[in-house]
Design a protein around this motif. Structure first.
Motif, mmCIF file in Angstrom:
data_model
loop_
_atom_site.group_PDB
_atom_site.id
_atom_site.type_symbol
_atom_site.label_atom_id
_atom_site.label_comp_id
_atom_site.label_asym_id
_atom_site.label_seq_id
_atom_site.Cartn_x
_atom_site.Cartn_y
_atom_site.Cartn_z
ATOM 1 N N SER A 11 26.995 50.094 37.251
ATOM 2 C CA SER A 11 27.013 51.284 36.098
ATOM 3 C C SER A 11 26.852 52.618 36.697
ATOM 4 O O SER A 11 26.107 52.754 37.701
ATOM 5 N N MET A 46 26.233 56.372 35.712
ATOM 6 C CA MET A 46 25.705 57.073 34.746
ATOM 7 C C MET A 46 25.421 58.667 35.081
ATOM 8 O O MET A 46 25.279 58.879 36.083
ATOM 9 N N ALA A 65 29.783 51.563 28.734
ATOM 10 C CA ALA A 65 28.819 50.727 28.473
ATOM 11 C C ALA A 65 27.703 51.030 27.190
ATOM 12 O O ALA A 65 28.055 51.980 26.479
ATOM 13 N N SER A 110 26.856 56.169 29.752
ATOM 14 C CA SER A 110 27.241 55.170 31.198
ATOM 15 C C SER A 110 28.351 54.430 31.089
ATOM 16 O O SER A 110 28.863 54.112 30.053
ATOM 17 N N TYR A 111 29.061 54.196 32.284
ATOM 18 C CA TYR A 111 30.252 53.387 32.282
ATOM 19 C C TYR A 111 30.179 52.273 33.302
ATOM 20 O O TYR A 111 29.553 52.452 34.542
ATOM 21 N N ASN A 112 30.574 51.136 33.031
ATOM 22 C CA ASN A 112 30.687 49.947 33.800
ATOM 23 C C ASN A 112 31.917 50.241 34.787
ATOM 24 O O ASN A 112 33.041 50.129 34.255
ATOM 25 N N SER A 116 23.971 51.824 39.565
ATOM 26 C CA SER A 116 22.985 50.997 39.640
ATOM 27 C C SER A 116 23.465 49.875 40.688
ATOM 28 O O SER A 116 24.351 50.182 41.636
#
Length: 609
Positions: free
Chosen positions: A310, A312, A350, A355-357, A383
């Protein structure tokens, strides 16, 4: 002029880029008095620092009236998306193998891809001058590898050269002669690599394989022309793999590779590798073609990503103090731009806000992306890496398994086997690997290997060499224990004080220096026990009029543990983040407020129950 298109493929650090340097020098690409640096193809700062190739790059040399286009490929499986695309635009490959190490996991990876597309590699046993070189055994191992990868009879009948890329010579025997330089390799390329199998006539068609941006020319796509002729100002259209038209436009410039430079040309023909500018949306794996063409060229399928993280927006109290690109929009645009040029990378929004995966081939690929972004001025929080699971037909869980090869001193092999068995790894092979060393081959779940590198270095006193390669998906192997220690967390905002850190040393080692800015929820050390502990690192020494011998001696602090980006990413737990800025790498809790942390922990325990 006749053409040859080849790729240099090998395991990481087996000497690809150094060999390309020598090929350029011995083909008279440079003037005699020209100053030349080392590893010229590694133009990226990160490549120079790490000593590895991250991005594939093309160059060309002339030898006896033939133009040889050479592509230098990455050796790491994490950058395998680059290798797969490159192999589709060449007609031959030179496989470099270290004379001491022999075929390694990434050798298997790149050879498998090369054989699959029908290439007939030339095998060059490199670094023959090493004191522990074993060329005959290495050739046997290469043959066994080709056979295991279902090579056909023609591919198994590979020509062999021995030599040293650094010293600039290759020969048909390990002992030389050395006075011919790389002439035997050049001659073998002309003899064994076929001319490009292309259509000289017909409409223009080309698959995009490398995408880059230029401040003056805009978007630049590199690829091999499959058929027809291309000229500047020619109208073309771009088809994706689903036969849909992405855009139509005009080619503003055609750049051909001449040595390490690119020069503008007025015409490019089928078989040549060129870079084109002028289109704004065409990307990697798209077909660039004449407006009359309706069918796209077949593009190589890319292996799926195995690890996701993740990315963010940084919401710590120090956000915006060290970087100038901090908003959700600029982070999103940068990630989408990266995914556009790197087909092995996937980006999706996400469920959490801002937030982006980001999914990729491995921790190294994602760590290189993060390092590149922080050097561009980005601030973000990331993360712990998570593995990408899949489901089988019956709804059962499948997880990625990697083939792990560890070369280690014999005395530490027991410790390595014990540690990896607790991480659900299966020992496949154990064999001698030189004097007092053994080679251990495991099949291990990817999630069990996250964070293992630093542990391995500690257990083996830094003597082990670990290489990993994606093996396939297998049934979920059950829970794997995580980090044993808890963390020490700052309970307030301010600057850390040496006196406070000195008094906390019995609680565990620190990860920050005195005088460093801290905030509530930031991790400042590793607890000796398994629970997290909030501590005061701002507490200064009480000043009184009372004087005593030794009372005012300067405190002597134990040096803190230095967390590199890769180590920090693999060390943190699921409820922690790494704050990355152009100047700092900080560890923090996902929820900075202690009450929020407790609520989250309680809800997680209820969910598990």
């Amino acid at each position: 002029m006749t053409l040859r298109n080849i790729a240099i493929i090998a395991h990481v650090d087996h000497g690809k880029t150094t060999l390309v340097d020598e090929l350029l020098k011995q083909s008279s690409t440079f003037r005699e008095n020209q100053r030349i640096g080392e590893r010229m193809m590694d133009s990226n700062d990160l490549e120079k620092e790490r000593g590895i190739t991250i991005l594939a790059k093309a160059t060309s040399v002339e030898w006896q009236g033939t133009r040889i286009n050479i592509v230098d490929t990455p050796g790491h499986a994490d950058f395998g998306g680059e290798v797969e695309r490159i192999l589709s635009m060449v007609d031959g490959a030179v496989l470099l193998v270290d004379a001491a190490e022999g075929p390694m996991p990434q050798t298997k990876f790149v050879v498998g891809k090369a054989l699959k597309v029908g290439l007939k590699p030339i095998v060059a046993v490199n670094k023959i001058d090493r004191h522990d070189a074993r060329p005959d055994e290495v050739v046997d191992e290469v043959f066994d590898l080709f056979a295991a990868l279902d090579a056909n009879d023609e591919q198994l009948d590979f020509p062999i050269l021995y030599g040293s890329g650094r010293d600039g010579w290759m020969a048909t025997e390990p002992d030389g002669p050395k006075d011919q330089g790389l002439k035997p390799l050049f001659d073998l390329i002309l003899d064994r690599v076929p001319e490009p199998a292309v259509e000289k006539t017909g409409p223009f068609r080309m698959i995009g394989t490398i995408l880059e941006a230029d401040n003056f020319l805009g978007r630049i796509i590199t690829g091999r022309i499959h058929s027809g002729v291309l000229k500047p100002n020619q109208n073309v259209k771009v088809l994706n793999r689903d036969r849909k038209t992405v855009e139509t436009g005009r080619i503003s410039k055609i750049l051909a590779f001449r040595g390490v430079e690119r020069i503008a040309v007025e015409e490019a023909h089928a078989g040549d590798i060129v870079a084109i500018a002028g289109l704004s949306r065409g990307s990697v794996a798209d077909t660039f073609c004449d407006p009359a063409v309706t069918e796209p060229l077949e593009a190589q399928p890319i292996d799926p990503p195995t690890v996701t993280m993740s990315f963010m927006v940084n919401d710590s109290p120090l956000a915006g103090t060290e970087g100038d690109k901090v908003t959700s929009r600029v982070i999103r645009d940068r990630l989408l731009r990266e995914a556009e040029g790197n087909v092995a990378l996937q980006v999706e929004e996400a469920a959490e806000k801002d937030s982006y995966n980001v999914s990729g081939r491995g921790e190294l690929q994602l760590a290189v992306l993060i390092e590149t972004m922080r050097r561009e001025g980005f601030e973000l929080a990331v993360s712990r890496p998570r593995v990408v699971m899949q489901q089988n037909e019956n709804g059962g869980l499948l997880e990625p398994i990697e083939e792990v090869v560890i070369d280690v001193d014999e005395e530490y092999s027991g410790s390595v086997v014990e540690k990896l068995s607790t991480r659900k790894a299966d020992l496949i092979e154990l064999k001698p690997s030189g004097s007092n060393r053994v080679r251990l081959v495991f099949h291990a779940p990817t999630r069990g290997l996250i964070g293992y590198q630093s542990e391995l270095m500690t257990d083996t006193r830094g003597t082990a060499i670990m290489n990993r390669l994606f093996h396939g998906y297998e049934s979920y192997k059950g829970p794997i224990g995580g980090r044993v220690n808890g963390v020490l967390i700052s309970h307030d905002f301010g600057e850390s004080v040496a006196y406070a850190l000195f008094n906390l040393e019995d609680r565990g080692p620190m990860v920050i220096d005195p005088g460093e800015k801290v905030y509530q929820g930031m991790i400042i050390g590793i607890h000796t026990r398994d629970n997290d502990l909030e501590v005061n690192v701002l507490k200064g020494k009480k000043l009184t009029n009372v004087r005593a011998a030794g009372k005012d001696d300067a405190v002597k602090l134990t040096p803190p543990i230095r967390m590199s980006l890769e180590r920090a990413l693999s060390w943190i737990q699921d409820d922690e983040l790494v704050e990355v800025t152009p100047k700092s790498i900080r560890l923090r809790k996902r929820f900075l407020d202690p009450h929020e942390r407790k609520r989250f922990e309680k809800s997680r325990q209820l969910g598990a129950a």
